[in-house]
Write a protein that holds these residues in place. Structure first.
Motif, PDB file in Angstrom:
ATOM      1  N   THR A  52      45.407 -48.995 -30.597  1.00  0.00           N
ATOM      2  CA  THR A  52      44.738 -48.505 -29.389  1.00  0.00           C
ATOM      3  C   THR A  52      44.453 -47.022 -29.585  1.00  0.00           C
ATOM      4  O   THR A  52      44.694 -46.472 -30.666  1.00  0.00           O
ATOM      5  N   GLY A  53      43.969 -46.386 -28.539  1.00  0.00           N
ATOM      6  CA  GLY A  53      43.712 -44.957 -28.595  1.00  0.00           C
ATOM      7  C   GLY A  53      44.867 -44.174 -27.982  1.00  0.00           C
ATOM      8  O   GLY A  53      45.953 -44.711 -27.779  1.00  0.00           O
ATOM      9  N   GLY A  54      44.608 -42.934 -27.684  1.00  0.00           N
ATOM     10  CA  GLY A  54      45.609 -42.078 -27.046  1.00  0.00           C
ATOM     11  C   GLY A  54      46.129 -41.005 -27.980  1.00  0.00           C
ATOM     12  O   GLY A  54      45.920 -41.066 -29.191  1.00  0.00           O
ATOM     13  N   ASN A  55      46.798 -40.025 -27.387  1.00  0.00           N
ATOM     14  CA  ASN A  55      47.313 -38.893 -28.180  1.00  0.00           C
ATOM     15  C   ASN A  55      48.448 -39.295 -29.108  1.00  0.00           C
ATOM     16  O   ASN A  55      48.565 -38.769 -30.216  1.00  0.00           O
ATOM     17  N   THR A  56      49.278 -40.205 -28.661  1.00  0.00           N
ATOM     18  CA  THR A  56      50.408 -40.633 -29.479  1.00  0.00           C
ATOM     19  C   THR A  56      49.896 -41.392 -30.707  1.00  0.00           C
ATOM     20  O   THR A  56      50.348 -41.170 -31.834  1.00  0.00           O
ATOM     21  N   LEU A 102      36.978 -47.579 -23.587  1.00  0.00           N
ATOM     22  CA  LEU A 102      38.126 -46.886 -23.006  1.00  0.00           C
ATOM     23  C   LEU A 102      38.143 -45.388 -23.261  1.00  0.00           C
ATOM     24  O   LEU A 102      38.823 -44.902 -24.160  1.00  0.00           O
ATOM     25  N   ILE A 151      40.305 -39.426 -29.606  1.00  0.00           N
ATOM     26  CA  ILE A 151      41.490 -40.249 -29.392  1.00  0.00           C
ATOM     27  C   ILE A 151      41.138 -41.685 -28.979  1.00  0.00           C
ATOM     28  O   ILE A 151      41.968 -42.416 -28.501  1.00  0.00           O
ATOM     29  N   GLY A 208      49.668 -47.413 -27.613  1.00  0.00           N
ATOM     30  CA  GLY A 208      50.215 -46.393 -26.723  1.00  0.00           C
ATOM     31  C   GLY A 208      50.524 -46.987 -25.365  1.00  0.00           C
ATOM     32  O   GLY A 208      49.991 -48.038 -24.993  1.00  0.00           O
ATOM     33  N   ILE A 209      51.400 -46.330 -24.641  1.00  0.00           N
ATOM     34  CA  ILE A 209      51.745 -46.758 -23.285  1.00  0.00           C
ATOM     35  C   ILE A 209      51.547 -45.543 -22.380  1.00  0.00           C
ATOM     36  O   ILE A 209      52.001 -44.448 -22.703  1.00  0.00           O
ATOM     37  N   MET A 260      46.551 -42.435 -16.645  1.00  0.00           N
ATOM     38  CA  MET A 260      45.478 -43.144 -17.336  1.00  0.00           C
ATOM     39  C   MET A 260      44.266 -43.335 -16.434  1.00  0.00           C
ATOM     40  O   MET A 260      43.133 -43.231 -16.893  1.00  0.00           O
ATOM     41  N   ARG A 267      42.535 -40.069 -16.447  1.00  0.00           N
ATOM     42  CA  ARG A 267      41.858 -39.833 -17.727  1.00  0.00           C
ATOM     43  C   ARG A 267      40.573 -40.657 -17.828  1.00  0.00           C
ATOM     44  O   ARG A 267      39.580 -40.229 -18.383  1.00  0.00           O
ATOM     45  N   GLU A 307      50.429 -48.539 -18.042  1.00  0.00           N
ATOM     46  CA  GLU A 307      49.155 -48.994 -18.590  1.00  0.00           C
ATOM     47  C   GLU A 307      49.284 -49.153 -20.091  1.00  0.00           C
ATOM     48  O   GLU A 307      49.939 -48.352 -20.755  1.00  0.00           O
ATOM     49  N   ALA A 308      48.679 -50.197 -20.601  1.00  0.00           N
ATOM     50  CA  ALA A 308      48.573 -50.375 -22.054  1.00  0.00           C
ATOM     51  C   ALA A 308      47.314 -51.181 -22.348  1.00  0.00           C
ATOM     52  O   ALA A 308      46.965 -52.083 -21.572  1.00  0.00           O
ATOM     53  N   PHE A 309      46.622 -50.829 -23.418  1.00  0.00           N
ATOM     54  CA  PHE A 309      45.346 -51.445 -23.837  1.00  0.00           C
ATOM     55  C   PHE A 309      44.442 -51.838 -22.659  1.00  0.00           C
ATOM     56  O   PHE A 309      43.911 -52.951 -22.620  1.00  0.00           O
ATOM     57  N   GLY A 310      44.260 -50.908 -21.749  1.00  0.00           N
ATOM     58  CA  GLY A 310      43.323 -51.131 -20.653  1.00  0.00           C
ATOM     59  C   GLY A 310      43.828 -52.017 -19.531  1.00  0.00           C
ATOM     60  O   GLY A 310      43.099 -52.321 -18.596  1.00  0.00           O
ATOM     61  N   LYS A 363      57.010 -41.143 -18.704  1.00  0.00           N
ATOM     62  CA  LYS A 363      56.523 -42.479 -19.062  1.00  0.00           C
ATOM     63  C   LYS A 363      57.598 -43.566 -18.923  1.00  0.00           C
ATOM     64  O   LYS A 363      57.339 -44.732 -19.240  1.00  0.00           O
TER      65      LYS A 363
HETATM   66  C1  BG6 Z   1      45.140 -45.033 -24.436  1.00  0.00           C
HETATM   67  C2  BG6 Z   1      45.454 -46.454 -24.641  1.00  0.00           C
HETATM   68  O1  BG6 Z   1      44.130 -44.642 -25.267  1.00  0.00           O
HETATM   69  O2  BG6 Z   1      46.343 -44.308 -24.622  1.00  0.00           O
HETATM   70  C3  BG6 Z   1      46.374 -46.798 -23.573  1.00  0.00           C
HETATM   71  O3  BG6 Z   1      44.301 -47.273 -24.576  1.00  0.00           O
HETATM   72  C4  BG6 Z   1      47.637 -45.959 -23.581  1.00  0.00           C
HETATM   73  O4  BG6 Z   1      46.650 -48.150 -23.643  1.00  0.00           O
HETATM   74  C5  BG6 Z   1      47.310 -44.527 -23.650  1.00  0.00           C
HETATM   75  O5  BG6 Z   1      48.357 -46.198 -22.418  1.00  0.00           O
HETATM   76  C6  BG6 Z   1      48.479 -43.578 -23.887  1.00  0.00           C
HETATM   77  O6  BG6 Z   1      47.953 -42.327 -24.197  1.00  0.00           O
HETATM   78  P1  BG6 Z   1      48.766 -41.062 -24.661  1.00  0.00           P
HETATM   79  O7  BG6 Z   1      47.711 -40.016 -24.803  1.00  0.00           O
HETATM   80  O8  BG6 Z   1      49.715 -40.749 -23.563  1.00  0.00           O
HETATM   81  O9  BG6 Z   1      49.437 -41.403 -25.936  1.00  0.00           O
END
Ligand code: BG6
Length: 255
Positions: free
Chosen positions: A63-67, A93, A99, A155-156, A162, A165, A184-187, A225
């Motif tokens: 998935t995306g996200g900073n982590t 997304l 990201i 990511g979660i 979310m 964002r 939230e996870a994967f939308g 989180k």
């Molecule tokens: C998003 C994922 O891009 O990142 C989500 O699609 C996830 O599912 C989220 O919850 C977490 O983002 P971050 O930036 O907190 O790592």
């Protein structure tokens, strides 16, 4: 002193694993909420764990996200082809290209000396457009791969964060709040019991797909989180969680 810390962390890992009733928990020191460098350590731990389970000929979903971004950044470049395919778990997304899951899939695919496929689907388009997109051969093939992911790394997020964002409108925010969304996870947005209460309109992985994935690795840190992590843990009992002390301590307070 280092030994005490190591012992402390492995005890905490065991405690969280029992509280959340999931397969495995890995904890890095610190709290991502206060120190962004901790996210990089979550990324590195994810890489280490991935190496312990990675085989040839697998499909990895991301998935995306900073982590996830930090995980992708810390991967070294593989020299040997292992026939790995990387796919984004869901299309679209978010507006931040860096990201997005597509960008992460490309980075991870290249670094693992494998290949990747992208899912170019805009967010929040109407149902008709979505359906015709799904029948496009290229998109359809990617969706098939997504359904057959062997390892998902995702990511979660805290649902409020979310929603913000993703520029969800006030009506949408009221709706998910009224339904008790916390994570939230994967939308997908989940309530405290791990029930799906809302889904962003894009295509890709479903909750049913998620439940049947052999190796699902959730990566998320920071005490804010904690509730989101608890919710996602209810969805899938064989989840592997890679988190930090900040989130772990908060989870202990909550359950
Ligand atoms: C998003 C994922 O891009 O990142 C989500 O699609 C996830 O599912 C989220 O919850 C977490 O983002 P971050 O930036 O907190 O790592």
């Amino acid at each position: 002193e280092l030994m005490d810390e190591v012992m402390g962390i492995s005890h905490l890992e065991e405690q969280i694993k029992q509280k959340l009733k999931i397969k495995k928990v890995i904890i890095v020191p610190g709290n991502s909420d206060d120190n962004k460098a901790v996210i990089k350590d979550i990324g590195k731990s994810t890489y280490k764990y991935l190496m312990s389970i990675l085989k040839d000929n697998v499909i990895i979903g991301v998935t995306g996200g900073n982590t996830m971004f930090e995980f992708a950044q810390c991967l070294p470049e593989f020299k040997k082809e292992k026939n790995i395919l990387v796919v984004p778990a869901r299309g679209g997304l978010g507006r931040e290209v860096e990201i997005q899951s597509n960008t992460i899939a490309a980075t991870v695919g290249k670094k693992l000396c494998g290949s990747y496929r992208l899912l170019h689907v805009p967010d929040n388009v109407g149902k008709d457009i979505m359906e015709s997109l799904m029948s496009e051969p290229d998109i359809n093939t990617t969706l098939e791969y997504i359904k057959n992911v062997n390892i998902l790394i995702f990511g979660i997020g805290k649902s409020e964060d979310m929603a913000e964002r993703r520029k969800m409108d006030l009506e949408g925010i009221r709706l998910i709040n009224s339904r008790g969304a916390v994570g939230e996870a994967f939308g997908h947005y989940f309530n405290r019991n791990g029930e799906k209460v809302y889904e962003t309109s894009t295509i890709g992985i479903t909750v049913e797909d998620f439940k049947s994935i052999e190796n699902a690795i959730g990566i998320a840190g920071g005490s804010k989180k904690a509730e989101a992590i608890i919710a996602i843990s209810k969805v899938k009992k064989d989840l592997v969680l890679i988190t930090d002390q900040g989130a772990a301590n908060k989870i202990l307070e909550l359950i």
